[in-house]
Design a protein around this motif. Structure first.
Motif, PDB file in Angstrom:
ATOM      1  N   GLN A  12      36.113 -17.210 -60.180  1.00  0.00           N
ATOM      2  CA  GLN A  12      34.968 -17.089 -61.080  1.00  0.00           C
ATOM      3  C   GLN A  12      33.746 -17.760 -60.465  1.00  0.00           C
ATOM      4  O   GLN A  12      33.849 -18.793 -59.823  1.00  0.00           O
ATOM      5  CB  GLN A  12      35.289 -17.723 -62.440  1.00  0.00           C
ATOM      6  CG  GLN A  12      36.360 -16.984 -63.210  1.00  0.00           C
ATOM      7  CD  GLN A  12      35.994 -15.530 -63.458  1.00  0.00           C
ATOM      8  OE1 GLN A  12      34.914 -15.223 -63.949  1.00  0.00           O
ATOM      9  NE2 GLN A  12      36.888 -14.620 -63.098  1.00  0.00           N
ATOM     10  N   SER A  13      32.595 -17.170 -60.701  1.00  0.00           N
ATOM     11  CA  SER A  13      31.333 -17.680 -60.192  1.00  0.00           C
ATOM     12  C   SER A  13      31.009 -19.035 -60.833  1.00  0.00           C
ATOM     13  O   SER A  13      31.328 -19.239 -62.002  1.00  0.00           O
ATOM     14  CB  SER A  13      30.233 -16.676 -60.521  1.00  0.00           C
ATOM     15  OG  SER A  13      28.999 -17.113 -60.065  1.00  0.00           O
ATOM     16  N   PRO A  14      30.424 -19.966 -60.098  1.00  0.00           N
ATOM     17  CA  PRO A  14      29.997 -19.889 -58.714  1.00  0.00           C
ATOM     18  C   PRO A  14      31.194 -20.027 -57.770  1.00  0.00           C
ATOM     19  O   PRO A  14      32.064 -20.872 -57.986  1.00  0.00           O
ATOM     20  CB  PRO A  14      29.046 -21.080 -58.566  1.00  0.00           C
ATOM     21  CG  PRO A  14      29.521 -22.070 -59.569  1.00  0.00           C
ATOM     22  CD  PRO A  14      30.095 -21.262 -60.707  1.00  0.00           C
ATOM     23  N   CYS A  15      31.233 -19.180 -56.745  1.00  0.00           N
ATOM     24  CA  CYS A  15      32.408 -19.153 -55.883  1.00  0.00           C
ATOM     25  C   CYS A  15      32.071 -18.733 -54.464  1.00  0.00           C
ATOM     26  O   CYS A  15      31.029 -18.138 -54.208  1.00  0.00           O
ATOM     27  CB  CYS A  15      33.452 -18.207 -56.458  1.00  0.00           C
ATOM     28  SG  CYS A  15      32.799 -16.547 -56.777  1.00  0.00           S
ATOM     29  N   GLY A  16      32.989 -19.039 -53.587  1.00  0.00           N
ATOM     30  CA  GLY A  16      32.924 -18.592 -52.211  1.00  0.00           C
ATOM     31  C   GLY A  16      34.334 -18.379 -51.707  1.00  0.00           C
ATOM     32  O   GLY A  16      35.221 -19.193 -51.978  1.00  0.00           O
ATOM     33  N   VAL A  17      34.560 -17.278 -50.998  1.00  0.00           N
ATOM     34  CA  VAL A  17      35.853 -16.978 -50.400  1.00  0.00           C
ATOM     35  C   VAL A  17      35.610 -16.565 -48.961  1.00  0.00           C
ATOM     36  O   VAL A  17      34.747 -15.723 -48.693  1.00  0.00           O
ATOM     37  CB  VAL A  17      36.585 -15.830 -51.136  1.00  0.00           C
ATOM     38  CG1 VAL A  17      37.929 -15.531 -50.478  1.00  0.00           C
ATOM     39  CG2 VAL A  17      36.765 -16.131 -52.606  1.00  0.00           C
ATOM     40  N   ILE A  18      36.359 -17.164 -48.036  1.00  0.00           N
ATOM     41  CA  ILE A  18      36.332 -16.756 -46.636  1.00  0.00           C
ATOM     42  C   ILE A  18      37.773 -16.447 -46.241  1.00  0.00           C
ATOM     43  O   ILE A  18      38.669 -17.248 -46.494  1.00  0.00           O
ATOM     44  CB  ILE A  18      35.747 -17.847 -45.721  1.00  0.00           C
ATOM     45  CG1 ILE A  18      34.273 -18.095 -46.048  1.00  0.00           C
ATOM     46  CG2 ILE A  18      35.909 -17.445 -44.251  1.00  0.00           C
ATOM     47  CD1 ILE A  18      33.627 -19.208 -45.237  1.00  0.00           C
ATOM     48  N   CYS A  19      37.979 -15.264 -45.646  1.00  0.00           N
ATOM     49  CA  CYS A  19      39.311 -14.836 -45.220  1.00  0.00           C
ATOM     50  C   CYS A  19      39.278 -14.416 -43.755  1.00  0.00           C
ATOM     51  O   CYS A  19      38.245 -13.964 -43.255  1.00  0.00           O
ATOM     52  CB  CYS A  19      39.776 -13.634 -46.027  1.00  0.00           C
ATOM     53  SG  CYS A  19      39.947 -13.922 -47.791  1.00  0.00           S
TER      54      CYS A  19
END
Length: 118
Positions: A12-19
């Protein structure tokens, strides 16, 4: 509000995803998130979601994917530095919403972060 969704990880925002580009490992800022994997480890507000066993070797040529929705530059800098210690710094506290892919230097540039000295 909104969310980040990438490689089976939803936050859920605020969010960050790095894959990693093959989705074998993801890192996500943890406020509210759900994971589609068994190996979930949370450290300092950042969770590592792994779908493979063993250590991941990362360098400046490793291909990454990014999803950010309303995360601050400080949150995103912390996320990058969790994966690659000491590699980025934030100036200001701008909110970033974007998707990008590329190498670590390209992701740092896309986020508007300052690269730190290696």
């Amino acid at each position: 509000m909104g969310e980040c969704s990438l490689c089976g990880v939803t936050a859920q925002s605020p969010c960050g995803v790095i894959c990693l580009s093959d989705c074998s490992v993801c890192w996500v800022t943890v406020v509210e998130a759900t994971f589609a994997a068994d190996d979930n480890k949370s450290v300092g507000g950042i969770a590592r979601v792994a779908r493979t066993e063993g250590e991941v070797v990362l360098d400046d040529k490793t291909q990454l994917r990014l999803c950010s929705n309303g995360a601050s530059t400080a949150q995103l800098s912390a996320l990058v530095n969790h994966i690659y210690p000491g590699r980025a710094s934030a100036t200001g506290n701008e909110r970033i919403s974007k998707q990008a892919s590329g190498t670590l230097p390209e992701i740092i540039e896309a986020l508007g972060l300052s690269p730190a000295a290696k």
